[in-house]
Design an enzyme around this catalytic site. Structure first.
Site, mmCIF file in Angstrom:
data_model
loop_
_atom_site.group_PDB
_atom_site.id
_atom_site.type_symbol
_atom_site.label_atom_id
_atom_site.label_comp_id
_atom_site.label_asym_id
_atom_site.label_seq_id
_atom_site.Cartn_x
_atom_site.Cartn_y
_atom_site.Cartn_z
ATOM 1 N N GLU A 198 0.831 -1.205 0.000
ATOM 2 C CA GLU A 198 0.000 0.000 0.000
ATOM 3 C C GLU A 198 0.868 1.258 0.000
ATOM 4 O O GLU A 198 0.499 2.272 -0.574
ATOM 5 C CB GLU A 198 -0.959 -0.001 1.211
ATOM 6 C CG GLU A 198 -2.114 0.962 1.016
ATOM 7 C CD GLU A 198 -3.263 0.752 2.001
ATOM 8 O OE1 GLU A 198 -2.988 0.445 3.173
ATOM 9 O OE2 GLU A 198 -4.425 0.921 1.591
ATOM 10 N N HIS B 287 7.710 -26.888 2.086
ATOM 11 C CA HIS B 287 6.951 -28.019 1.553
ATOM 12 C C HIS B 287 5.869 -27.558 0.583
ATOM 13 O O HIS B 287 5.162 -28.378 0.019
ATOM 14 C CB HIS B 287 6.329 -28.821 2.690
ATOM 15 C CG HIS B 287 7.360 -29.488 3.542
ATOM 16 N ND1 HIS B 287 7.640 -30.826 3.450
ATOM 17 C CD2 HIS B 287 8.209 -28.987 4.462
ATOM 18 C CE1 HIS B 287 8.606 -31.131 4.300
ATOM 19 N NE2 HIS B 287 8.968 -30.033 4.931
ATOM 20 N N LYS C 249 -14.083 1.560 -4.224
ATOM 21 C CA LYS C 249 -15.175 1.889 -3.299
ATOM 22 C C LYS C 249 -16.302 2.599 -4.035
ATOM 23 O O LYS C 249 -17.482 2.324 -3.809
ATOM 24 C CB LYS C 249 -14.664 2.785 -2.163
ATOM 25 C CG LYS C 249 -13.742 2.088 -1.184
ATOM 26 C CD LYS C 249 -13.385 3.031 -0.026
ATOM 27 C CE LYS C 249 -12.139 2.526 0.705
ATOM 28 N NZ LYS C 249 -11.635 3.503 1.677
#
Lengths: 540, 540
Positions: free
Chosen positions: B330, B359, B468
């Protein structure tokens, strides 16, 4: 028609053409956010046909992992009649039956460690393929009706193991009511072995007989299998050579913990089987795995040029991105192609969940370095346990929390599209055991098809041995250091230790790191030196 | 000297030269795995001096976030006397005092919802910067001595909220013993608002007065602040304009949950303050943040060409990679540089923990696409709560679980180095509140220095608004659809709805997605059509 209208209506046409709906599976794959040029699909079609052929050979039992001389049989686990060997079919079938019987017996309190205590907790000890699948399933299937509480120990971090034991102690019943599953395909995974020993020791400290709580999942005849027999563990379930760790969730590795939690494993397997049937289609437009593999190829240039950001908009699928990280990166991250040419393939995968991650890094996705494409996972059903006839809970008149979740997904997708960032959207009607099985099966097949498109083997992992060998070398050096310090009984510096025995020559950096670790844990004492590197160490 | 010896001894020299030890902080930064050419540091030195100047201005209260006309004051939070404004100093000081007093009162059972029930659980509702910091701290500081159990609600997923409430119900005391903290800097974050409403409703359903359980953390005067006053919540703690979400862990956002859990927040702040002092050094070799910023610059070409893989070998630090994902991406993921030129900057960050991730994807890191560098985080102390004088627990004679953890780190690092993959190693003597504060402070400063090196602003986030806004547009479309379906009272197709009112013209794709979501939640009914797109919908 003004240009805006043209663009909007062409977007709608594009969506209708590229949103592939598989109604019977409750599943849709929207590729309208990937700008595959006209002709790309037909150009790739011969390679896809080759991928379909390869998959058919694999499903028929060819040696698809030549490194280890192994068949690749995870598709058989949900459709045992596909297995070319009758013995294998019978083993898969009987193992599923035994898992159902065992979990039922635990739930009814018939299988228990001591007369008075029913098992109410499950601890799974495993790492990699032996942990991520059960962890994903535990989170994705969690419900107020869970039959048992699930715990995981997936590392050789002693502090982390202590933390898990603390959480178990705080849960109802504690360790006395805990069934522990030790999972290792090879039976020799060190992290798992260490977790097993630490946890067995915790049972002993609590005055409990650990072997009456322990169950093994491993290949018959392995070190772990022998141990479980010798120590008279509660039970053992088999795993087979033909199942790779990262695709083992539909073997006992995933099924036993899932069944204990209370998940319907028959539905889980049925979902995968239904998806397998769909992804066996040679008609590419009816094969979601083939379509998704095409999208990956286009988005990454067939060479891992873009990262794959996975954003499920559903809290219970948060681990799905980590599950795919393992499945995709371990399968596709290969140095050489099938002809032996160095290609350094792979696709980096990361992500957690939406809309949470929007607040973490959509800033960079939208505006920053353009090195990724996004996979949105949308779930249409908002909540599971709404009582019939109960009033909806509105956060604003006529608007619910789930509407926001859905709107954030659409909004972010469109904000990314406006900046030329590509995305795939997978839509699921809901999440249940059947859907989870289907989703995993779809990705397993996509990885296989994609590997075929770029000409690599998805079923081996030649690169993981080097780190293990180097780690064994470090432990050997630690051993030499401790012996040498005991032998001389005087403080020695890093350089003196390096000069002391042939095995330590030229290993100064490792010696320093080992000494630093031993000193921090009060196993050697550091004398002051003019700097960290001239300090001397001796046994305490 | 044979070539092998030369290479080994030059590696040892390289290590000694590039392993920067900060003993007072219990911290070392090893850059020997980053192949910075001779001269790189001196070439960068003028830009670093400029970065130091910029940081001095920022710490003195310059407007470092010009978009929002804001100062950037997170460094003041741990050293209030740095704040240029006396009122700000007093507010920071008094807030810390109030947090200590409040948490003490909760622990003693003086602050409680009802006479009979002590608070034993904490639920934090927040998202992004208001959740990740407290989540990291809760996991990193967890111990058997925790004063309260921590829960988090960090999304607007109703199913996820139900899941958290189920887990709280299963914990001792349940919701009745749960203190809920609602955190939103602006006081208008929709996900948090929705979580708050859902949780308040759960209290009501349980016959509890939610306002006697709720505490707000928000900027004074915000919507949330007014609500908390109006509804007579238990308490309110302030947040300030000059603290960005991703650097808010040392404000009430992090401190209140931490203090409630039982973490020593004074030590946490002291650790950060001590690291700040170190990273204020203008002598680059004594400034770990500057050194690390140089390593990032070299590894990524100063242009995000490589991803940053974060691997803490310590289970309790597993969330640290996610915390850095937010902080780094950000802050650095920016379209334009300070001169307004389009640069599309940033560094992609991912990772979970070692040795578990070995793994999962070390296969790709070692052999696959070479698009990353690794940061190993090593913790020397293996376990915290070993009773004085208790026997060490050996998994093999003389070998402990933690030796394996350490050996896997060294082994993987060396296996990656053999393949030319670069890495940074951060070594911490142990993890406690002070160390966590120092570690976070070091990364906050590194991000600031790196941003200065590449000429971008690390303190704004202009790209997050678009998503938004688009989401608000989707909800508006949903509203129009529902109105139109109610008005006409006949089934309508996507195309018919698009044609019905001007606001819906050209919005077919969004209309389709909204209808699909509403239908799955039984809020509209879908009639059969010849395909998904010609189906008609009506209000149920």
């Amino acid at each position: 028609m003004n240009p805006k209208q043209t663009s909007a209506s062409s977007r709608w046409l594009n969506f209708k053409e590229n949103n592939y709906i598989f109604s019977d599976l409750g599943f849709a794959l929207d590729l309208s956010g990937i700008a595959m040029p006209a002709g790309f699909k037909s150009e790739m079609e011969p390679r896809l046909q080759k991928a379909y052929d390869g998959m058919q050979h694999l499903e028929s039992g060819d040696i698809a992992n030549p490194d280890e001389g192994r068949q690749v049989g995870h598709y058989w686990l949900r459709d045992p009649k596909l297995a070319p060997d009758l013995g294998v079919r019978a083993e898969i079938d009987s193992t599923i039956k035994r898992i159902l019987a065992f979990s039922g017996s635990v739930h009814r309190g018939e299988t228990r460690a001591r007369p008075a205590t029913k098992f109410t907790n499950v601890l799974v000890i495993g790492i990699g393929g032996s942990a991520l699948g059960p962890q994903l399933a535990a989170a994705a299937m969690a419900s107020p009706n869970d039959r048992m509480r699930m715990f995981f120990c997936d590392n050789t971090d002693p502090d982390g193991i202590d933390g898990v034991l603390t959480r178990i102690a705080a849960a109802a019943g504690g360790l006395a009511a805990t069934l522990t599953i030790v999972t290792s395909k090879s039976g020799g995974t060190k992290e798992t072995r260490n977790g097993m020993l630490e946890v067995a020791n915790a049972y002993k400290r609590a005055g409990l007989e650990f072997n009456k709580h322990f169950v093994a999942i491993t290949c018959p005849g392995s070190e772990l299998d022998k141990l479980a027999i010798g120590e008279k563990w509660l039970d053992r379930f088999p795993l087979w050579d033909f199942v790779g760790g990262r695709t083992s969730i539909m073997s006992a590795v995933g099924l036993l913990p899932m069944a204990l939690q209370g998940t319907n494993i028959s539905e889980f397997l049925a979902g995968a089987k239904a998806m397998d049937a769909q992804t066996r289609s040679r008609e590419t437009n009816r094969n979601p795995a083939a379509l998704l593999a095409l999208a990956w190829h286009h988005a990454t240039g067939g060479a891992g040029k873009k990262d794959m950001v996975i954003l499920p908009y559903k809290d219970r699928l948060e681990l799905f991105s980590r599950y795919l990280q393992q499945l995709v990166m371990e399968s596709l991250g290969k140095e050489k192609d099938l002809t032996g040419r160095v290609v350094e393939q792979g696709i980096a995968v990361y992500g957690n969940k939406g809309s949470t991650d929007q607040h973490a890094y959509v800033q960079q996705l939208r505006e920053g370095v353009h090195n990724f494409f996004v996979t949105f996972v949308e779930v249409l059903k908002d909540r599971g346990n709404v009582a019939e006839g109960s009033a909806p809970f509105d956060v604003e008149p006529g608007v619910q929390s789930g509407d926001y979740l859905s709107a954030f997904l659409q909004g972010t997708r469109s904000a990314l599209r406006d900046k030329g960032r590509e995305s795939v959207t997978i839509t699921l009607t809901h999440v249940d055991a059947r859907m989870l099985g289907a989703l995993i099966a779809m990705y397993e097949r996509t990885v296989g098809h994609y590997a075929s498109l770029v000409g690599i083997n998805a079923y081996h992992q030649p690169g993981v041995e080097a780190g293990k060998k180097a780690a064994a070398g470090v432990l050997n050096i630690q051993n030499r250091i401790l012996n040498e310090l005991k032998r001389t009984a005087v403080p020695l510096t890093v350089d003196a230790l390096a000069a002391s025995v042939p095995e330590l020559n030229d290993e100064q950096e490792t010696i320093y790191k080992v000494l630093e670790h031993l000193a921090a844990n009060a196993r050697v004492r550091k004398s002051s030196g003019k700097d960290a590197y001239s300090a001397a160490y001796r046994i305490i």
